[in-house]
Write an enzyme that holds these catalytic residues in place. Structure first.
Site, PDB file in Angstrom:
ATOM      1  CE  LYS A   8     -24.525  -5.387  75.117  1.00  0.00           C
ATOM      2  NZ  LYS A   8     -25.229  -4.479  75.951  1.00  0.00           N
ATOM      3  CG  PHE A  25     -27.032   4.325  68.668  1.00  0.00           C
ATOM      4  CD1 PHE A  25     -27.924   3.629  67.861  1.00  0.00           C
ATOM      5  CD2 PHE A  25     -26.658   5.605  68.310  1.00  0.00           C
ATOM      6  CE1 PHE A  25     -28.432   4.213  66.705  1.00  0.00           C
ATOM      7  CE2 PHE A  25     -27.163   6.199  67.153  1.00  0.00           C
ATOM      8  CZ  PHE A  25     -28.052   5.507  66.357  1.00  0.00           C
ATOM      9  CG  ASN A  31     -29.771   8.530  80.284  1.00  0.00           C
ATOM     10  OD1 ASN A  31     -30.166   9.163  79.313  1.00  0.00           O
ATOM     11  ND2 ASN A  31     -30.141   7.275  80.514  1.00  0.00           N
ATOM     12  CE  LYS A  68     -39.118  14.553  99.751  1.00  0.00           C
ATOM     13  NZ  LYS A  68     -39.441  15.885 100.220  1.00  0.00           N
ATOM     14  CE  LYS A 117     -21.220  -1.119  74.760  1.00  0.00           C
ATOM     15  NZ  LYS A 117     -21.463   0.288  75.087  1.00  0.00           N
TER      16      LYS A 117
HETATM   17  O1  C5P Z   1     -25.362   1.648  77.248  1.00  0.00           O
HETATM   18  P1  C5P Z   1     -24.616   0.970  76.154  1.00  0.00           P
HETATM   19  O2  C5P Z   1     -23.595   1.845  75.473  1.00  0.00           O
HETATM   20  O3  C5P Z   1     -24.078  -0.369  76.540  1.00  0.00           O
HETATM   21  O4  C5P Z   1     -25.743   0.667  75.029  1.00  0.00           O
HETATM   22  C1  C5P Z   1     -25.433  -0.031  73.876  1.00  0.00           C
HETATM   23  C2  C5P Z   1     -26.695  -0.398  73.142  1.00  0.00           C
HETATM   24  O5  C5P Z   1     -27.462  -1.284  73.932  1.00  0.00           O
HETATM   25  C3  C5P Z   1     -27.647   0.732  72.771  1.00  0.00           C
HETATM   26  O6  C5P Z   1     -28.127   0.474  71.470  1.00  0.00           O
HETATM   27  C4  C5P Z   1     -28.751   0.660  73.816  1.00  0.00           C
HETATM   28  O7  C5P Z   1     -29.983   1.106  73.298  1.00  0.00           O
HETATM   29  C5  C5P Z   1     -28.778  -0.818  74.134  1.00  0.00           C
HETATM   30  N1  C5P Z   1     -29.088  -1.163  75.552  1.00  0.00           N
HETATM   31  C6  C5P Z   1     -30.165  -1.988  75.822  1.00  0.00           C
HETATM   32  N2  C5P Z   1     -30.428  -2.374  77.117  1.00  0.00           N
HETATM   33  C7  C5P Z   1     -29.646  -1.965  78.145  1.00  0.00           C
HETATM   34  C8  C5P Z   1     -28.527  -1.141  77.882  1.00  0.00           C
HETATM   35  C9  C5P Z   1     -28.294  -0.749  76.571  1.00  0.00           C
HETATM   36  O8  C5P Z   1     -30.895  -2.354  74.898  1.00  0.00           O
HETATM   37  N3  C5P Z   1     -29.929  -2.363  79.382  1.00  0.00           N
END
Ligand code: C5P
Length: 289
Positions: free
Chosen positions: A222, A204, A88, A168, A218
């Site tokens: 979490k 984040f 990304n 590949k 979120k």
């Molecule tokens: O991608 P997303 O917006 O859901 O990410 C939210 C938070 O979760 C970020 O702090 C990111 O570093 C963390 N994250 C993670 N593991 C993932 C996806 C996101 O720790 N598989």
């Protein structure tokens, strides 16, 4: 000091430098390279950026000296085959700024970074390199125990390829389409939220719509203490940029809008919120006993 190598290494100069250090003076070692007198060696004035960094270090109050901070940064890279990958647009700038500012404020910092393209923030930070989300998960699980604060700025890929292609992938037949089967990556921050104990966890949320509601959800889901939300659809901020404009949301639901600032300034504001959360946690613990 900048001078000829012989003068720098003379016993008299070194003894006087030691005397001044004992009296509280700060010294920067001279850099090495071409010298004005035509010779080469130690004695050059260090790079101006390094002098400025050192001055910022000296003048910043060390209010995080008792903290151990773990930061994740950058993108992750998931391989499709030996030459192709899914990744990304994260540059790593936000996470590197957080690591740099935490170190400047006296914290013991470990940075777990995906394949970012920018230079490392400073050479006195412990850096762990990872490529994939699974590797990032393992590195976080290995290092989080000694950290009191975990700040997860990394843009972790949500999915990886289900099958590992050792060779590949070739174009097959006349079809204009191909299908890649993807498998969910571990939710690192979610896992951490379950074993956090007294730790402060900052997440984040990069969103393109319903910024506040999505971020708040979120935070709750979490088990985070703080979430930093930014609107990645806005031009001139976020991915790859030196600046950002964010909303810092605390567990209590209190939200602070932070205007367009450099990522380093934003990092400091985030660390101020972390300090407040640490203080609150300590107060609750003291009241309990
Ligand atoms: O991608 P997303 O917006 O859901 O990410 C939210 C938070 O979760 C970020 O702090 C990111 O570093 C963390 N994250 C993670 N593991 C993932 C996806 C996101 O720790 N598989």
């Amino acid at each position: 000091p900048s001078m000829n190598t012989k003068m720098w290494s003379s016993k008299m100069v070194q003894a006087n430098i030691e005397k001044l250090k004992d009296a509280g003076y700060e010294f920067m070692e001279p850099a090495s390279g071409d010298l004005a007198c035509g010779t080469e060696g130690k004695g050059r004035l260090p790079a101006i950026e390094e002098i400025l960094e050192r001055m910022e270090d000296i003048f910043t109050s060390k209010d995080l000296t008792e903290e151990t901070v773990l930061v994740t940064a950058g993108p992750t890279m998931e391989f499709i085959d030996p030459v192709r990958c899914i990744t990304n647009r994260s540059s790593g700038k936000m996470g590197y700024a957080v690591a740099k500012m935490a170190k400047r404020r006296g914290a013991d910092v470990t940075l777990i970074t995906g394949p970012a393209t920018i230079e490392f923030p400073r050479n006195d930070i412990d850096i762990v390199h990872v490529t994939t989300a699974c590797q990032m998960r393992d590195a976080v699980m290995e290092h989080y125990k000694k950290a009191g604060v975990v700040i997860m700025t990394a843009a972790v890929a949500d999915f990886r390829c289900r099958e590992e292609n050792c060779q590949k992938i070739k174009k097959k037949g006349d079809s204009n389409y191909m299908t890649l089967e993807l498998e969910k990556n571990p939710d690192i921050i979610g896992e951490l939220g379950k074993v956090k104990e007294q730790r402060i966890i900052v997440g984040f949320a990069a969103e393109t719509e319903n910024l506040l509601d999505n971020a708040k959800e979120k935070l709750k889901k979490k088990n985070l203490d703080i979430i930093v939300a930014n609107d990645v659809a806005k031009a001139g901020i976020g991915f790859g940029s030196d600046n950002n404009e964010v909303m810092i949301i605390e567990k209590s639901g209190k939200a602070k809008q932070v205007p367009l600032l450099s990522k380093e300034e934003i990092a400091n504001i985030i660390l101020d919120s972390v300090k407040k959360a640490l203080k609150n946690k300590k107060r609750i613990k003291e009241d309990w006993y």
